[in-house]
Scaffold this motif. Structure first.
Motif: not given
Length: 279
Positions: A223-248
């Protein structure tokens, strides 16, 4: 009674009078004069063609979440004032070949309006997880192309925290989870190397410890592994709005999302409809 004028004669006479009147006013008529539109043409939104191609791919696709993803993209395009007739045409167009889909997704992430970047990043990550397109078909980020060091540093911190949690999974899960845990940690280690380079990190910023709930036994470790990886992917997605000027950089983050979600599958985590977004 005078004979009635034939219709052609009447029209011809009217046209001749009109020409004489215009000529008398100094206006010259030319056969090849350009048409002057009465209504200004709409300016397409950035990457509109690529976005509509993605919509076609989703609307005509056969992957599990394609229909819901198509609806989400259509709603975003409609909110951006893309005409309904263009959206309807895209949904009923000829299906898009896989190679063209890769090009369209990458172009859409690279050029879409900033307000749509998170959605498009999530859609592309989801498409990268589908098994019918090889991972090698997607463009790999060029060395040194990640320009947002602060974002990379935040991603690095999240990945290191996830790796720490996986050490607990390895310690408490027993040998039954051993190989799966070690494989996951190797993937996370590769991400740490890439993100540390992008963040210009020399290792001195690594945290000394993390708050993780106690784990006891195989079930809790899983369960910890499942939660850890799911949350990590979510954290990455939440970084995208800050990269509108850095598309690469944004494209690189999308690749990280897909990598983590792919590992989450091995732990029994179902694919999200939109990775990192609650839909």
């Amino acid at each position: 009674m005078p004979a009635p004028h034939p219709r052609r004669a009447v029209l011809g006479g009217g046209l001749a009078l009109g020409v004489l009147a215009l000529t008398g006013c100094g206006i010259r008529l030319e056969d090849d004069a350009p048409e002057v539109p009465l209504v200004p043409r709409r300016e397409p939104i950035p990457a509109e063609s690529a976005l509509l191609t993605v919509l076609t791919a989703l609307a005509t696709g056969d992957q599990e979440h394609d229909a819901v993803r198509a609806d989400a993209l259509q709603e975003a395009l409609a909110s951006a004032d893309v005409p309904a007739e263009d959206l309807d045409a895209a949904r009923t167009a000829v299906p898009v070949a896989r190679g063209e889909q890769v090009i369209a997704y990458e172009a859409a992430v690279g050029g879409c309006p900033a307000s749509m970047l998170t959605l498009m990043g999530s859609l592309m990550a989801g498409r990268m997880l589908d098994g019918d397109i090889p991972v090698s078909s997607w463009s790999a980020p060029a060395d040194g192309s990640f320009g947002a060091t602060a974002v990379a540093a935040e991603a690095l911190a999240a990945t290191e925290a996830a790796d720490y949690a996986m050490t607990l999974v390895e310690a408490r899960g027993g040998e039954a989870l051993g190989e799966r845990t070690r494989s996951t940690r190797r993937v996370l280690a590769d991400l740490v190397l890439v993100q540390a380079e992008a963040a210009d990190d020399d290792g001195t910023s690594t945290a000394l410890g993390y708050d993780v709930d106690p784990v006891d036994g195989r079930a809790e470790a899983t369960r910890l592994a499942q939660q850890t990886l799911t949350r990590l992917g979510d954290r990455y997605v939440r970084l995208l709005p800050r990269l509108s000027a850095e598309r690469e950089s944004a494209s690189a983050v999308v690749g990280w999302v897909a990598t983590v979600q792919r590992r989450a599958r091995t732990w029994g985590v179902d694919d999200q409809v939109l990775p990192g977004m609650q839909v």
